[in-house]
Scaffold this motif. Structure first.
Motif, PDB file in Angstrom:
ATOM      1  N   SER A  99       0.854  -1.190   0.000  1.00  0.00           N
ATOM      2  CA  SER A  99       0.000   0.000   0.000  1.00  0.00           C
ATOM      3  C   SER A  99       0.887   1.236   0.000  1.00  0.00           C
ATOM      4  CB  SER A  99      -0.898   0.013   1.250  1.00  0.00           C
ATOM      5  OG  SER A  99      -0.099   0.160   2.424  1.00  0.00           O
ATOM      6  N   THR A 100       0.289   2.388  -0.239  1.00  0.00           N
ATOM      7  CA  THR A 100       1.060   3.631  -0.229  1.00  0.00           C
ATOM      8  C   THR A 100       1.597   3.926   1.168  1.00  0.00           C
ATOM      9  OG1 THR A 100      -0.182   4.568  -2.085  1.00  0.00           O
ATOM     10  CG2 THR A 100       0.965   6.116  -0.673  1.00  0.00           C
ATOM     11  N   PHE A 101       0.811   3.597   2.195  1.00  0.00           N
ATOM     12  CA  PHE A 101       1.334   3.780   3.541  1.00  0.00           C
ATOM     13  C   PHE A 101       2.602   2.961   3.751  1.00  0.00           C
ATOM     14  CE2 PHE A 101       1.722   1.730   7.711  1.00  0.00           C
ATOM     15  CZ  PHE A 101       2.215   2.824   8.418  1.00  0.00           C
ATOM     16  N   GLU A 102       2.614   1.729   3.267  1.00  0.00           N
ATOM     17  CA  GLU A 102       3.809   0.898   3.431  1.00  0.00           C
ATOM     18  C   GLU A 102       4.967   1.421   2.580  1.00  0.00           C
ATOM     19  OE1 GLU A 102       3.182  -3.285   3.140  1.00  0.00           O
ATOM     20  OE2 GLU A 102       1.787  -3.340   4.834  1.00  0.00           O
ATOM     21  N   ASP A 103       4.671   2.068   1.447  1.00  0.00           N
ATOM     22  CA  ASP A 103       5.733   2.779   0.697  1.00  0.00           C
ATOM     23  C   ASP A 103       6.443   3.751   1.633  1.00  0.00           C
ATOM     24  OD1 ASP A 103       4.800   1.529  -1.563  1.00  0.00           O
ATOM     25  OD2 ASP A 103       4.110   3.352  -2.566  1.00  0.00           O
ATOM     26  N   VAL A 104       5.641   4.537   2.331  1.00  0.00           N
ATOM     27  CA  VAL A 104       6.176   5.555   3.237  1.00  0.00           C
ATOM     28  C   VAL A 104       6.920   4.900   4.399  1.00  0.00           C
ATOM     29  CG1 VAL A 104       5.493   7.334   4.899  1.00  0.00           C
ATOM     30  CG2 VAL A 104       4.462   7.288   2.614  1.00  0.00           C
TER      31      VAL A 104
ATOM     32  N   PRO B 213      -0.571  13.784  -4.109  1.00  0.00           N
ATOM     33  CA  PRO B 213      -1.173  14.379  -2.911  1.00  0.00           C
ATOM     34  C   PRO B 213      -1.253  13.399  -1.742  1.00  0.00           C
ATOM     35  CG  PRO B 213      -2.382  15.077  -4.845  1.00  0.00           C
ATOM     36  CD  PRO B 213      -1.407  14.022  -5.306  1.00  0.00           C
ATOM     37  N   ARG B 214      -1.676  12.176  -2.009  1.00  0.00           N
ATOM     38  CA  ARG B 214      -1.792  11.174  -0.926  1.00  0.00           C
ATOM     39  C   ARG B 214      -0.422  10.739  -0.430  1.00  0.00           C
ATOM     40  NH1 ARG B 214      -3.238   5.230  -0.846  1.00  0.00           N
ATOM     41  NH2 ARG B 214      -3.192   5.291  -3.129  1.00  0.00           N
ATOM     42  N   ALA B 215       0.508  10.472  -1.369  1.00  0.00           N
ATOM     43  CA  ALA B 215       1.839  10.019  -0.984  1.00  0.00           C
ATOM     44  C   ALA B 215       2.575  11.083  -0.167  1.00  0.00           C
ATOM     45  CB  ALA B 215       2.643   9.652  -2.232  1.00  0.00           C
TER      46      ALA B 215
ATOM     47  N   ASP C  27      10.153  12.890  13.340  1.00  0.00           N
ATOM     48  CA  ASP C  27      11.290  12.975  12.422  1.00  0.00           C
ATOM     49  C   ASP C  27      11.287  14.337  11.739  1.00  0.00           C
ATOM     50  OD1 ASP C  27      13.133  12.737  10.361  1.00  0.00           O
ATOM     51  OD2 ASP C  27      12.662  10.635   9.989  1.00  0.00           O
ATOM     52  N   GLY C  28      12.427  15.012  11.796  1.00  0.00           N
ATOM     53  CA  GLY C  28      12.500  16.338  11.199  1.00  0.00           C
ATOM     54  C   GLY C  28      13.010  16.351   9.772  1.00  0.00           C
ATOM     55  N   ALA C  29      12.988  15.182   9.103  1.00  0.00           N
ATOM     56  CA  ALA C  29      13.496  15.101   7.729  1.00  0.00           C
ATOM     57  C   ALA C  29      12.705  16.023   6.805  1.00  0.00           C
ATOM     58  CB  ALA C  29      13.414  13.666   7.221  1.00  0.00           C
ATOM     59  N   THR C  30      13.414  16.634   5.863  1.00  0.00           N
ATOM     60  CA  THR C  30      12.786  17.513   4.882  1.00  0.00           C
ATOM     61  C   THR C  30      12.259  16.672   3.728  1.00  0.00           C
ATOM     62  OG1 THR C  30      14.380  19.242   5.436  1.00  0.00           O
ATOM     63  CG2 THR C  30      13.115  19.526   3.421  1.00  0.00           C
ATOM     64  N   VAL C  31      11.017  16.934   3.325  1.00  0.00           N
ATOM     65  CA  VAL C  31      10.380  16.167   2.254  1.00  0.00           C
ATOM     66  C   VAL C  31      10.213  17.039   1.015  1.00  0.00           C
ATOM     67  CG1 VAL C  31       8.374  14.809   1.567  1.00  0.00           C
ATOM     68  CG2 VAL C  31       9.139  14.794   3.967  1.00  0.00           C
TER      69      VAL C  31
ATOM     70  N   LYS D 224       4.593  13.262   5.095  1.00  0.00           N
ATOM     71  CA  LYS D 224       4.700  14.349   6.071  1.00  0.00           C
ATOM     72  C   LYS D 224       4.026  13.977   7.391  1.00  0.00           C
ATOM     73  CE  LYS D 224       5.201  18.289   2.910  1.00  0.00           C
ATOM     74  NZ  LYS D 224       6.379  18.884   3.561  1.00  0.00           N
ATOM     75  N   LEU D 225       2.880  13.303   7.312  1.00  0.00           N
ATOM     76  CA  LEU D 225       2.176  12.888   8.523  1.00  0.00           C
ATOM     77  C   LEU D 225       2.993  11.856   9.290  1.00  0.00           C
ATOM     78  CD1 LEU D 225      -0.337  12.975  10.308  1.00  0.00           C
ATOM     79  CD2 LEU D 225      -1.381  11.246   8.812  1.00  0.00           C
ATOM     80  N   TYR D 226       3.581  10.899   8.564  1.00  0.00           N
ATOM     81  CA  TYR D 226       4.408   9.879   9.206  1.00  0.00           C
ATOM     82  C   TYR D 226       5.584  10.537   9.926  1.00  0.00           C
ATOM     83  CZ  TYR D 226       6.841   5.447   9.930  1.00  0.00           C
ATOM     84  OH  TYR D 226       7.464   4.356  10.513  1.00  0.00           O
ATOM     85  N   ASN D 227       6.273  11.448   9.249  1.00  0.00           N
ATOM     86  CA  ASN D 227       7.411  12.120   9.853  1.00  0.00           C
ATOM     87  C   ASN D 227       6.997  12.889  11.114  1.00  0.00           C
ATOM     88  OD1 ASN D 227       9.031  11.122   7.854  1.00  0.00           O
ATOM     89  ND2 ASN D 227       9.402  13.081   6.838  1.00  0.00           N
ATOM     90  N   PHE D 228       5.829  13.527  11.056  1.00  0.00           N
ATOM     91  CA  PHE D 228       5.331  14.277  12.209  1.00  0.00           C
ATOM     92  C   PHE D 228       5.051  13.343  13.384  1.00  0.00           C
ATOM     93  CE2 PHE D 228       1.598  15.750  14.620  1.00  0.00           C
ATOM     94  CZ  PHE D 228       2.116  16.921  15.152  1.00  0.00           C
TER      95      PHE D 228
END
Length: 217
Positions: free
Chosen positions: A103-108, A133-135, A148-152, A140-144
Motif C-alpha cells: 500500500s502507499t502507507f507501506e511505501d512511506v 497528494p496522498r503520498a 522525524d525532522g526530515a525535509t520532504v 509528512k504525517l508519518y514524519n510528524f
C-alpha cells in the motif's frame, strides 16, 4: 442524545468534504519543489500504474544530485539497473534496496526505514500527479507522528496517457477513497507498532475496499 449524534454526523460529513476538497485542490495546485532539494537527498520512487515512467524521471533527477541515492519501492538494485538499460549514467549513484510494500502507507513506512538506516535528512518522492497528494501527505504525517525532522521534497511525473478524461476522473476518485484507508493504516500502525496488513483483518479490509469501493480502471 439524538442531537449529539446529529452533531457528530454533521461534523464527520464536514471533515470528509473539507479533506476531499483539499485533496482535489492539491492535485491541481502542487508544483515540483525538487529543484530546492538538498544535494544528498534520498530519491524514492513509488511503484504503481506508471512505475516505468516514474523510474525514468528519477534517473534523470539523480543526474543533478551530488552523491545521490535512489530506491524503487519493492525492487532490488539489480532490477533498477535492468529497468535503466544503460540509458542514464548511474555511475556513482547509490542504488538501494527497499522493502516490498502492499500500500502507499507501506511505501512511506519502508522509505522511512531506509532514511533512518542511511542517515538521510531529506527525501525526494517521485510519483505521478494523481498519486502525489496522498503520498506526500502520508510522508509528512508519518514524519510528524514519528518525530522525524526530515525535509520532504517531491517530483511529480506528469501523466502522458492518452486515456479519456473519465479515466483521469476515476483515478482521482480512487485516490480520495484510498486516502481514508491510508489514514486508518497509519493510525493503526502508530497505535499498535505493527503493519495492519500483516493481519488477516487488515487484508480483508483492503480486499473489501478494492472490490467494492474503488472504481475499476
Amino acid at each position: 442524545m439524538l442531537r449529539f449524534f446529529k452533531t457528530i454526523t454533521f461534523f464527520g460529513i464536514f471533515v470528509v468534504v473539507v479533506v476531499s476538497i483539499l485533496h482535489l485542490g492539491a492535485f491541481f495546485l502542487l508544483n515540483n519543489n525538487s529543484s530546492k532539494r538538498k544535494p544528498q537527498s534520498l530519491v524514492i520512487v513509488h511503484p504503481g500504474l506508471k512505475t516505468k515512467e516514474r523510474a525514468e524521471a528519477a534517473f534523470r533527477l539523480v543526474q543533478e544530485l551530488d552523491q545521490p541515492s535512489i530506491a524503487l519501492i519493492g525492487h532490488q538494485p539489480k532490477h533498477i539497473h535492468q529497468m535503466n538499460k544503460n540509458r542514464f549514467d548511474l555511475t556513482g549513484v547509490q542504488v538501494l534496496e527497499c522493502g516490498k510494500s502492499r500500500s502507499t502507507f507501506e511505501d512511506v513506512f519502508f522509505a522511512h526505514q531506509l532514511m533512518e538506516a542511511g542517515g538521510f535528512d531529506s527525501i525526494i518522492q517521485v510519483t505521478s500527479r494523481y498519486h502525489m497528494p496522498r503520498a506526500l501527505f502520508l510522508m509528512k504525517l508519518y514524519n510528524f507522528l514519528a518525530g522525524d525532522g526530515a525535509t520532504v521534497y517531491f517530483h511529480i511525473v506528469e501523466d502522458q496517457s492518452e486515456r479519456d478524461e473519465w479515466y483521469s476522473a476515476k483515478l482521482l476518485i480512487n485516490e480520495n477513497i484510498k486516502l481514508w484507508g491510508s489514514l486508518v493504516e497509519i493510525g493503526l500502525y502508530f497505535g499498535t507498532k505493527s503493519l495492519p496488513l500483516d493481519y488477516p483483518l487488515g487484508k480483508e479490509i483492503l480486499a473489501f475496499v478494492d472490490k467494492w469501493m474503488v472504481l475499476k480502471l
